[in-house]
Design a protein around this motif. Structure first.
Motif, short mmCIF file in Angstrom:
data_model
loop_
_atom_site.label_atom_id
_atom_site.label_comp_id
_atom_site.label_asym_id
_atom_site.label_seq_id
_atom_site.Cartn_x
_atom_site.Cartn_y
_atom_site.Cartn_z
N UNK A 192 20.56 -42.66 -7.09
CA UNK A 192 22.01 -42.72 -7.00
C UNK A 192 22.49 -42.03 -5.73
N UNK A 193 23.53 -42.59 -5.11
CA UNK A 193 24.07 -42.00 -3.87
C UNK A 193 25.47 -41.45 -4.13
N UNK A 194 26.45 -42.34 -4.37
CA UNK A 194 27.83 -41.95 -4.65
C UNK A 194 28.59 -43.21 -5.02
N UNK A 195 29.80 -43.06 -5.52
CA UNK A 195 30.60 -44.24 -5.85
C UNK A 195 31.22 -44.83 -4.59
N UNK A 196 31.29 -46.16 -4.56
CA UNK A 196 31.83 -46.86 -3.41
C UNK A 196 32.77 -47.97 -3.82
N UNK A 197 33.48 -48.49 -2.83
CA UNK A 197 34.41 -49.61 -3.01
C UNK A 197 33.66 -50.79 -3.64
N UNK A 198 34.25 -51.35 -4.73
CA UNK A 198 33.58 -52.44 -5.44
C UNK A 198 34.52 -53.61 -5.72
N UNK A 199 35.73 -53.59 -5.12
CA UNK A 199 36.70 -54.65 -5.39
C UNK A 199 36.34 -55.97 -4.75
N UNK A 200 35.40 -55.93 -3.83
CA UNK A 200 34.79 -57.16 -3.30
C UNK A 200 33.38 -56.79 -2.84
N UNK A 201 32.73 -57.71 -2.13
CA UNK A 201 31.30 -57.53 -1.80
C UNK A 201 31.06 -56.96 -0.41
N UNK A 202 32.07 -56.34 0.22
CA UNK A 202 31.92 -55.89 1.61
C UNK A 202 30.77 -54.90 1.78
N UNK A 203 30.49 -54.07 0.78
CA UNK A 203 29.36 -53.14 0.87
C UNK A 203 28.03 -53.81 0.59
N UNK A 204 28.06 -55.01 0.03
CA UNK A 204 26.83 -55.62 -0.48
C UNK A 204 26.72 -57.08 -0.04
N UNK A 205 26.85 -57.30 1.27
CA UNK A 205 26.67 -58.64 1.82
C UNK A 205 25.32 -58.70 2.54
N UNK A 206 24.71 -59.87 2.56
CA UNK A 206 23.35 -60.01 3.06
C UNK A 206 23.24 -59.81 4.56
N UNK A 207 24.36 -60.04 5.30
CA UNK A 207 24.25 -59.99 6.76
C UNK A 207 24.42 -58.59 7.33
N UNK A 208 24.41 -57.56 6.50
CA UNK A 208 24.45 -56.20 7.03
C UNK A 208 23.13 -55.87 7.71
N UNK A 209 23.18 -55.46 8.96
CA UNK A 209 22.00 -55.00 9.70
C UNK A 209 22.34 -53.65 10.33
N UNK A 210 22.19 -52.57 9.69
CA UNK A 210 21.60 -52.39 8.39
C UNK A 210 22.56 -51.63 7.50
N UNK A 211 22.33 -51.70 6.19
CA UNK A 211 23.01 -50.82 5.25
C UNK A 211 22.24 -49.52 5.10
N UNK A 212 20.92 -49.62 5.25
CA UNK A 212 19.99 -48.49 5.21
C UNK A 212 19.09 -48.58 6.43
N UNK A 213 18.73 -47.44 7.00
CA UNK A 213 17.77 -47.46 8.10
C UNK A 213 17.02 -46.13 8.15
N UNK A 214 15.72 -46.22 8.40
CA UNK A 214 14.86 -45.03 8.47
C UNK A 214 14.44 -44.76 9.90
N UNK A 215 14.44 -43.49 10.26
CA UNK A 215 13.87 -43.02 11.52
C UNK A 215 13.08 -41.77 11.22
N UNK A 216 11.79 -41.78 11.53
CA UNK A 216 10.94 -40.65 11.19
C UNK A 216 10.88 -40.48 9.68
#
Length: 452
Positions: A33-57
């Motif tokens: 779990x991270x935190x609560x986010x906007x859920x009134x549409x899919x803006x946080x959860x669309x496939x074309x996000x590059x990136x929603x998550x990213x790792x470095x080291x």
């Protein structure tokens, strides 16, 4: 404190396929779990996000909008459930699901972010120090063609430099722009103002990936008007010099810009085929491209997930014909669609190239209760695949996005997951925020498949 939940699964290879794989073992699936986010549409959860998550080291970063449409950034040490979250002094028009947030970390450890774009001015910032969440003031990249930006996405090259792709223009009449960030100088330069040209008549909706060799693979559908029903065909190009020059899959150079007449086609797909745009690509250890999408074959009423891929220099198609429910794509804006745009991943682990490439296609389908689901593809050429769910809870109108850098480096799939709603044609539901989660899964191939 974010909650860490673990379950043990023997899921990656279905039982009929386990016999083909040595050492099929239990897999660890966990949710943070991270935190609560906007859920009134899919803006946080669309496939074309590059990136929603990213790792470095050993650090993973995340970005999303909260219920007040403010940008939230976070980071954690990999392997932990403790997130450091920071509310940014930026917000966006989250009521438009196009206006997603994209992040990437360059080779020097600086976080870059672009957000809130749908035919509007560029909104871009970068961190003040390596590893920091604190961001500087919004700035231009090159200062040219930055007033009508849509679909921004970052890609990290093997040398640590970044590519930044976006559409300049509007649906049905836009061009693909590519900038490159030089880590050594800390500056952006323009590579192409019009790499794929709609010639004022159409525009390309693309998906792209950088493979382990540094080759940039690009594919796209054409759209003739703002109506999604006018999507057609699937074209392809690649660059083996960091986005500077482009060629067809046989090595023949393109004369730029690429147009509808000059493009190489992985598949010809007619308009009004329920062909979706902005899906995903991957590449195997040999550099062969894979393109995932969905459309309806002639003579059928049911759109099905499809994978186009190269083998021996020729384009092949794997039809994943497991769906039974028809639907139609037409109209403008973000659509309320019963299935998600898919993500395709090809096994990046050492030794994967010794046998036939295996793959995962991650999706969500109303037929299956709108869960996080996956197709495990054991053999593309033989058509050996199976479908299963990675959980039992509905995720609403969620589409998958994932940590591309962690997958490429470690073969671990970290998905951004949130239960969201999406009203048709850019509508916005009226509801409570929902929990943003990271679903962690490390598929394992203990040995390559035996050849027939």
């Amino acid at each position: 404190m974010p909650r860490l939940t673990r379950t043990f699964l023997c899921l990656i290879w279905p039982l009929p396929l386990c016999a083909l794989v040595a050492g099929c073992a239990s897999e660890l699936l966990s949710t943070v779990d991270v935190a609560e986010g906007w859920a009134n549409n899919s803006v946080n959860a669309v496939a074309f996000r590059k990136n929603s998550l990213v790792t470095h080291g050993d650090t993973q970063y995340i970005a999303f909008y909260d219920q007040q449409r403010r940008v939230v950034l976070g980071k954690r040490a990999l392997g932990t459930g403790s997130w450091q979250l920071q509310l940014m002094p930026y917000s966006g028009n989250a009521a438009d699901a196009h206006n997603s947030i994209s992040i990437m970390v360059d080779g020097a450890g600086f976080l870059h972010m672009a957000w809130d774009h749908h035919n509007g001015a560029l909104r871009y910032v970068r961190a003040l120090a390596p590893g920091a969440l604190a961001l500087g003031a919004p700035m231009p990249m090159t200062g040219a063609d930055e007033t009508a930006v849509s679909y921004p996405e970052f890609h990290r090259l093997p040398d640590g430099d970044l590519l930044f792709c976006y559409r300049n223009g509007a649906s049905g009449r836009g061009d693909l722009v590519i900038n490159r960030y030089d880590v050594a100088s800390g500056a952006w330069t323009r590579l192409h103002s019009d790499l794929v040209s709609g010639e004022g008549q159409r525009n390309a909706y693309w998906q792209s990936v950088v493979d382990r060799h540094g080759t940039v693979h690009l594919s796209w559908v054409w759209r003739e008007s703002p109506d999604v029903a006018s999507n057609h065909d699937m074209a392809y190009a690649r660059s083996r010099d960091g986005g500077r020059t482009w060629e067809r899959s046989n090595g023949q150079p393109y004369r730029l810009p690429i147009t509808a007449a000059s493009a190489e086609y992985a598949a010809r797909i007619a308009q009004n085929s329920e062909l979706i745009n902005q899906t995903s690509m991957a590449a195997d250890s040999q550099g062969n491209p894979y393109i995932a999408s969905y459309w309806r074959q002639a003579g059928s009423l049911v759109p099905q997930y499809q994978v186009l891929y190269q083998r021996g220099g020729a384009w092949q198609r794997l039809a994943l014909d497991f769906r039974s429910t028809p639907f139609s794509l037409s109209g403008q804006g973000t659509k309320a669609i019963p299935i998600a745009r898919p993500q395709i991943l090809i096994d990046p682990l050492p030794g994967a190239g010794a046998g036939r490439p295996a793959g995962l296609l991650v999706f969500r389908d109303q037929e299956r209760g709108s869960k996080v689901s996956v197709v495990t593809i054991a053999d593309f050429d033989a058509g050996r695949w199976a479908v299963r769910d990675l959980g039992q809870a509905s995720v609403g109108a969620w589409e998958p996005s994932f940590d591309t850098e962690l997958w490429r480096r470690d073969g671990e799939l970290d998905l951004f997951v949130q239960d969201v709603r999406q009203a048709d044609a850019e509508g916005s539901a009226d509801g409570a925020p929902s929990m943003v989660r990271v679903l962690q899964w490390k598929p394992r191939r203990a040995a390559p498949l035996r050849k027939d």
